[in-house]
Motif scaffolding. Structure first.
Motif, short mmCIF file in Angstrom:
data_model
loop_
_atom_site.label_atom_id
_atom_site.label_comp_id
_atom_site.label_asym_id
_atom_site.label_seq_id
_atom_site.Cartn_x
_atom_site.Cartn_y
_atom_site.Cartn_z
N VAL A 115 49.51 -33.08 -12.82
CA VAL A 115 50.32 -32.92 -14.62
C VAL A 115 52.05 -33.40 -13.87
CG1 VAL A 115 51.26 -30.58 -13.33
CG2 VAL A 115 51.91 -30.75 -15.82
N LEU B 47 55.84 -33.05 -15.93
CA LEU B 47 56.62 -32.22 -16.97
C LEU B 47 58.46 -32.53 -16.69
CD1 LEU B 47 58.38 -29.67 -16.59
CD2 LEU B 47 55.58 -28.87 -15.98
N SER C 290 56.50 -31.73 -11.31
CA SER C 290 55.30 -32.30 -11.20
C SER C 290 54.56 -30.95 -9.74
CB SER C 290 54.91 -33.87 -10.70
OG SER C 290 55.76 -34.33 -8.61
N SER D 212 50.91 -41.17 -14.34
CA SER D 212 49.89 -39.84 -13.93
C SER D 212 48.74 -41.69 -14.08
CB SER D 212 49.97 -39.17 -14.60
OG SER D 212 48.08 -38.46 -14.64
N ALA E 149 54.68 -32.61 -21.53
CA ALA E 149 53.75 -33.37 -20.62
C ALA E 149 52.67 -34.49 -20.22
CB ALA E 149 52.94 -31.90 -19.75
N GLY F 57 46.71 -32.87 -16.42
CA GLY F 57 47.20 -30.84 -16.66
C GLY F 57 48.43 -30.78 -18.02
N ALA F 58 48.15 -31.57 -18.61
CA ALA F 58 49.21 -32.02 -19.61
C ALA F 58 48.81 -30.92 -20.72
CB ALA F 58 49.46 -32.98 -20.24
N ALA G 129 49.43 -27.87 -19.72
CA ALA G 129 51.61 -27.07 -19.38
C ALA G 129 52.35 -27.13 -20.58
CB ALA G 129 52.22 -28.67 -18.61
N VAL H 22 45.04 -29.05 -9.38
CA VAL H 22 46.70 -28.86 -9.43
C VAL H 22 47.28 -28.14 -8.30
CG1 VAL H 22 48.55 -28.08 -10.59
CG2 VAL H 22 46.69 -28.73 -12.07
#
Length: 231
Positions: A3, A5, A17, A47, A140, A144-145, A148, A186
């Motif tokens: 992730v 962001l 991140s 990413s 993000a 994992g966006a 987020a 993460v």
């Protein structure tokens, strides 16, 4: 899971991140640097394929001023990222004997910073499309966006876009720590870059630790407010 962001505040932008890399082909996870400088007033993170991101880093490191001084930063990023994506797509071997799973060249790039007094948050997706996010104030990328985005939505009532950038640094770390607690893929250490018109500052580990103490203080204050809700 990755992730990265970006969060806009009243007087700055935060790029943050995690640092955990997952290699599905070998079943490995390991830490790696995901945030990189883009000149003195911006930064970027990525990413996806490490080989693609390596090539992007070489180009961005060589041409930061040309990117930031262009009339359209999105187009400048697109012009440099898309040929790299095409090269890796053209040379990608999807089916490798003896390997059930593997990575792909699909890669996202997220940049944030300032040109003069104007902030920007721009990303380039695996199709080469550009996204401009400074108006919405948050973006993000990575696997994992979605989590987020949800975490940011839960904090939306705090109005980070109207607060000092130091609040944004704390909010960004709180989002990353929430993902760290809820997802085994993460992981820290967390990387944070605070960006204002005066320049971009990548926080040292001890500075991140100090920000985490402020996160703990924030949570403590919320607990106190909840305890007094029905008084």
């Amino acid at each position: 899971m990755t992730v990265v962001l970006a969060l806009r505040c009243a007087n700055g932008v935060v790029l943050a991140s995690d640092s955990q890399i997952t290699d599905p082909g070998r079943g490995l996870t390991y830490p790696a640097q995901k945030l990189h400088p883009l000149g003195a007033h911006a930064a970027w993170g990525g990413s996806g394929s490490r080989s693609v991101l390596h090539d992007v880093e070489q180009v961005f490191s060589a041409e930061p001023e040309a990117i930031l001084q262009s009339e359209n930063i999105g187009h400048a990023l697109q012009t440099r990222v898309v040929p790299i994506l095409k090269h890796h797509y053209d040379n990608f071997i999807a089916d490798v004997p003896g390997q059930d799973t593997g990575g792909t060249p699909a890669t996202y790039v997220l940049t944030a910073g300032y040109v003069g007094d104007e902030p920007f948050i721009v990303d380039v997706d695996p199709n080469g499309l550009i996204g401009h996010h400074v108006e919405t104030g948050f973006q993000a990328i990575g696997s994992g966006a979605a989590m987020a985005q949800q975490a940011h939505a839960l904090l939306a009532h705090f109005g980070m876009s109207k607060r000092d950038v130091e609040y944004g640094v704390v909010a960004a770390l709180r989002v990353l720590d929430a993902l760290d607690a809820s997802s085994p893929s993460v992981g820290g250490p967390m990387d944070i870059c605070r960006i204002t018109p005066d320049g971009a500052t990548h926080l040292e580990p001890e500075e991140v630790d100090e920000v985490r103490r402020r996160v703990d203080r924030w949570v403590e204050l919320e607990h106190r407010a909840l305890d007094e809700l029905f008084d």
